[in-house]
Design a protein around this motif. Structure first.
Motif, PDB file in Angstrom:
ATOM      1  N   THR A  19       8.687  36.368  12.945  1.00 45.80           N
ATOM      2  CA  THR A  19       8.366  35.882  14.297  1.00 45.80           C
ATOM      3  C   THR A  19       7.115  36.615  14.812  1.00 45.80           C
ATOM      4  O   THR A  19       6.821  37.741  14.418  1.00 45.80           O
ATOM      5  N   PHE A  20       6.411  35.949  15.662  1.00 45.20           N
ATOM      6  CA  PHE A  20       5.262  36.562  16.331  1.00 45.20           C
ATOM      7  C   PHE A  20       5.247  36.060  17.769  1.00 45.20           C
ATOM      8  O   PHE A  20       5.765  34.967  18.088  1.00 45.20           O
ATOM      9  N   SER A  22       5.439  32.088  21.572  1.00 48.30           N
ATOM     10  CA  SER A  22       6.239  32.575  20.449  1.00 48.30           C
ATOM     11  C   SER A  22       6.130  31.613  19.274  1.00 48.30           C
ATOM     12  O   SER A  22       5.906  30.408  19.442  1.00 48.30           O
ATOM     13  N   GLY A  23       6.289  32.151  18.105  1.00 46.67           N
ATOM     14  CA  GLY A  23       6.280  31.341  16.888  1.00 46.67           C
ATOM     15  C   GLY A  23       7.201  31.953  15.843  1.00 46.67           C
ATOM     16  O   GLY A  23       7.548  33.131  15.906  1.00 46.67           O
ATOM     17  N   ARG A  24       7.634  31.093  14.874  1.00 43.39           N
ATOM     18  CA  ARG A  24       8.550  31.562  13.820  1.00 43.39           C
ATOM     19  C   ARG A  24       8.194  30.881  12.512  1.00 43.39           C
ATOM     20  O   ARG A  24       7.908  29.684  12.479  1.00 43.39           O
ATOM     21  N   MET A  70      18.399  26.814  11.814  1.00 44.58           N
ATOM     22  CA  MET A  70      18.373  26.602  13.260  1.00 44.58           C
ATOM     23  C   MET A  70      17.342  27.562  13.871  1.00 44.58           C
ATOM     24  O   MET A  70      17.330  28.757  13.577  1.00 44.58           O
ATOM     25  N   ASN A  71      16.480  27.045  14.730  1.00 45.74           N
ATOM     26  CA  ASN A  71      15.454  27.835  15.408  1.00 45.74           C
ATOM     27  C   ASN A  71      15.624  27.678  16.914  1.00 45.74           C
ATOM     28  O   ASN A  71      15.413  26.605  17.466  1.00 45.74           O
ATOM     29  N   MET A  72      16.047  28.746  17.567  1.00 44.51           N
ATOM     30  CA  MET A  72      16.299  28.688  19.008  1.00 44.51           C
ATOM     31  C   MET A  72      15.200  29.411  19.798  1.00 44.51           C
ATOM     32  O   MET A  72      15.377  29.710  20.994  1.00 44.51           O
ATOM     33  N   THR A  73      14.061  29.725  19.148  1.00 51.83           N
ATOM     34  CA  THR A  73      12.977  30.418  19.833  1.00 51.83           C
ATOM     35  C   THR A  73      12.033  29.401  20.457  1.00 51.83           C
ATOM     36  O   THR A  73      11.405  28.611  19.736  1.00 51.83           O
ATOM     37  N   PRO A  74      11.899  29.354  21.798  1.00 56.12           N
ATOM     38  CA  PRO A  74      10.974  28.408  22.438  1.00 56.12           C
ATOM     39  C   PRO A  74       9.533  28.824  22.186  1.00 56.12           C
ATOM     40  O   PRO A  74       9.212  30.026  22.256  1.00 56.12           O
TER      41      PRO A  74
END
Length: 432
Positions: free
Chosen positions: A101-102, A291-293, A302-306
């Protein structure tokens, strides 16, 4: 003929080199006028260098306070590996592959305390500027006092050596008279004691002169073995007209460094009231986060990072059990106390100006009297010395007149130092 010209040119070159070497200053020897000594102290004195550093620190604190109101950007990154773990949701499982993540977050906060903090930093900066000017003036005044003191000590040594030469001459005449049986040995002994006393006084004055030079070396930040040559003479620097002009100089209290510093400090105390009050005021914070992943696998997960997020927060203290009220009251009382100190200082500075004018006026009057007294004492001594050589005066008359001359010269030198001290103190008060 060519050999003669060649030799002449060689000798001329040697003379030029010798003259150049003689003209060069020794690394440990420096010749300074009063103005050059002051400038040298400004360029090398470490106390003044520290005052300049304080200005840079004040500027840094001001920009630190300003930067607190500007956007703050923070970058972050992370790597996570759950070692093949899969989330069990009953009917299905979700893979949790390794991922990175960044993020990039921008935040800014506003409060009354931060704005007051900038104003406080500006006041501190102005105080550092005034302190630098005051330090520079104090160092120059100290150099001037030491410069004058060295010249006065050298003048004293010159007067004493002149007296010593006269006394040695009289002692020699007396001793010859004793040898031929014309005078008593006690007469020669009395003059010999006078000679020894003068020689001892000269040595004491030379020690005092060396102490003055050591103090001057400290102010100039020179090595202890540096030789200082003073190029200005005492008669060139001692200007009674300049000293008398100070007696009628109007006192502008706003030019005085101590008063200016105290006024700025009073303003700083007043700002502390607002700073204390705003410490319990509302604070607004606004932020934006990008944010990014990145998954290190093609498995569905599953990606719950907005990817984008913005937010704001308003913080308002509601109840502090009277702590804020007590702190503000304490700050107000400190401000009232500072106002009283400012008024007392203003009054004391006017009184100090009146006293320094009186001191300088009195010193000038005493100087003129003691100068005449020394001249009269010198004429009396010279007259009695001539009479003694002719056998008209006694050795006791010579001893008494010599003692009176030493006393008169000592009083004259003391009045010189009093004028210098009073003049420098008044110039410092007037910021001249």
């Amino acid at each position: 003929m060519r050999n003669i010209l060649r030799k002449s040119g060689f000798f001329a070159l040697l003379l030029l080199i010798a003259a150049g070497l003689q003209a060069q200053e020794s690394p440990d020897r420096i010749s300074l006028s009063l103005a050059e000594a002051k400038q040298y102290a400004i360029d090398h004195n470490r106390t003044l260098a520290n005052a300049s550093i304080d200005i840079k620190k004040a500027q840094a604190n001001k920009w630190k306070a300003i930067a607190a109101l500007l956007p703050q950007v923070t970058a972050s990154g992370s790597y996570t590996n759950m070692m093949g773990y899969k989330m069990d949701l009953g009917q299905m499982q979700i893979s949790m592959p390794p991922y990175a993540t960044f993020g990039l977050q921008t935040a800014v906060g506003f409060s009354g305390a931060s704005i007051i903090g900038i104003q406080v930093a500006k006041i501190s900066g102005r105080m550092s500027d005034i302190t630098l000017e005051k330090t520079e003036k104090q160092i120059c005044d100290q150099v001037e006092t030491l410069y004058y003191s060295a010249l006065v000590a050298e003048r004293t040594i010159g007067l004493l050596e002149q007296n010593l030469e006269s006394m040695r001459k009289l002692h020699g005449i007396t001793q010859k008279s004793v040898d031929v049986g014309v005078a008593e040995q006690t007469d020669a002994d009395q003059l010999l004691v006078q000679v020894a006393t003068m020689a001892s006084t000269i040595n004491t004055t030379r020690n005092s002169l060396e102490m003055v030079y050591n103090s001057l070396r400290l102010q100039l930040c020179m090595e202890d073995d540096a030789q200082i040559v003073l190029t200005d003479g005492l008669d060139d620097l001692m200007n009674m007209e300049t000293a008398r002009a100070l007696l009628t100089e109007e006192f502008d209290i706003n030019r005085n460094y101590d008063y200016r510093l105290l006024k700025e400090n009073t303003e700083l105390t007043r700002k502390q009231i607002a700073l204390t009050a705003w410490s319990a005021g509302p604070t607004l914070s606004i932020y934006h986060q990008l944010s990014g992943r990145h998954n290190f696998s093609n498995e569905p997960t599953m990606n719950m990072t907005p990817p984008n997020q913005i937010g704001a927060q308003l913080s308002i203290p509601l109840f502090t059990s009277g702590k804020t009220y007590a702190s503000v009251k304490d700050a107000r009382l400190a401000y009232d106390k500072q106002l009283n100190t400012l008024e007392d200082t203003e009054l004391s500075l006017y009184v100090q100006h009146h006293q320094l004018v009186y001191d300088l006026s009195s010193a000038i009057e005493k100087y003129e009297i003691q100068k005449q007294n020394m001249e009269v004492a010198q004429r009396v001594f010279d007259n009695i010395a001539r009479k003694y050589e002719q056998g008209v005066a006694s050795s006791l008359d010579v001893t008494n007149s010599g003692t009176n001359l030493l006393t008169a010269q000592s009083s004259y030198v003391q009045t010189l130092l009093e004028i210098i001290t009073a003049q420098v103190a008044l110039e410092q008060l007037l910021n001249k």
